[in-house]
Design a protein around this motif. Structure first.
Motif, PDB file in Angstrom:
ATOM      1  N   PHE A  64       2.939  10.931  -8.955  1.00  0.00           N
ATOM      2  CA  PHE A  64       2.255  11.308 -10.189  1.00  0.00           C
ATOM      3  C   PHE A  64       1.473  12.604  -9.991  1.00  0.00           C
ATOM      4  N   ALA A  65       0.725  12.714  -8.904  1.00  0.00           N
ATOM      5  CA  ALA A  65      -0.094  13.905  -8.653  1.00  0.00           C
ATOM      6  C   ALA A  65       0.775  15.152  -8.492  1.00  0.00           C
ATOM      7  N   PHE A 118       2.047   1.957  -3.473  1.00  0.00           N
ATOM      8  CA  PHE A 118       0.938   2.480  -4.271  1.00  0.00           C
ATOM      9  C   PHE A 118       0.692   3.950  -3.963  1.00  0.00           C
ATOM     10  N   VAL A 119       0.660   4.290  -2.678  1.00  0.00           N
ATOM     11  CA  VAL A 119       0.447   5.681  -2.269  1.00  0.00           C
ATOM     12  C   VAL A 119       1.593   6.556  -2.774  1.00  0.00           C
ATOM     13  N   GLN A 120       2.815   6.070  -2.669  1.00  0.00           N
ATOM     14  CA  GLN A 120       3.973   6.826  -3.150  1.00  0.00           C
ATOM     15  C   GLN A 120       3.868   7.085  -4.653  1.00  0.00           C
ATOM     16  N   ALA A 121       3.475   6.089  -5.403  1.00  0.00           N
ATOM     17  CA  ALA A 121       3.355   6.256  -6.853  1.00  0.00           C
ATOM     18  C   ALA A 121       2.257   7.254  -7.201  1.00  0.00           C
ATOM     19  N   VAL A 122       1.132   7.177  -6.521  1.00  0.00           N
ATOM     20  CA  VAL A 122       0.027   8.108  -6.783  1.00  0.00           C
ATOM     21  C   VAL A 122       0.433   9.524  -6.417  1.00  0.00           C
ATOM     22  N   LEU A 123       1.068   9.691  -5.262  1.00  0.00           N
ATOM     23  CA  LEU A 123       1.508  11.026  -4.844  1.00  0.00           C
ATOM     24  C   LEU A 123       2.557  11.595  -5.807  1.00  0.00           C
ATOM     25  N   PHE A 139      -0.621   6.502 -19.701  1.00  0.00           N
ATOM     26  CA  PHE A 139      -1.577   5.524 -19.170  1.00  0.00           C
ATOM     27  C   PHE A 139      -1.841   4.407 -20.176  1.00  0.00           C
ATOM     28  N   THR A 177       0.834  -1.202   0.000  1.00  0.00           N
ATOM     29  CA  THR A 177       0.000   0.000   0.000  1.00  0.00           C
ATOM     30  C   THR A 177       0.866   1.249   0.000  1.00  0.00           C
TER      31      THR A 177
END
Length: 98
Positions: free
Chosen positions: A25-26, A18-23, A61, A15
């Motif tokens: 990217f954002a 996943f959070v690191q990758a989303v952050l 994507f 998790t």
């Protein structure tokens, strides 16, 4: 090979990853959008860069999905081939006379 050994090899991302990758990217997308918004150029040039950013993001994507789909197909094909080989080995009787 047994199925327990196969499952031990496949590792799902955590998790935190996943959070690191989303952050990441954002934050990178946000920084790029802010940079384009505050660029000291005409509105048409800014709009062109914004469309370019949108195109790069959607292309990234799409590429990620295609790479994932190819990997899943290769993995499935490998499993099917391995199951066929295991069945042939299980059915083979070297002492059977035809």
């Amino acid at each position: 090979m047994n199925r327990a050994a196969d499952k031990a090899i496949i590792r799902n991302p955590t998790t935190a990853f996943f959070v690191q990758a989303v952050l990441a990217f954002a934050i990178s997308l946000g920084a790029l959008i802010i940079g384009v918004a505050y660029l000291p150029v005409d509105g048409w040039i800014r709009a062109f860069f914004a469309v370019g950013v949108l195109y790069v993001v959607t292309s990234a994507f799409t590429l990620a999905k295609i790479v994932r789909d190819r990997q899943e197909i290769a993995e499935m094909t490998s499993r099917i081939d391995q199951a066929r080989l295991e069945r042939l080995i299980a059915e083979h009787d070297p002492f059977k006379v035809d």
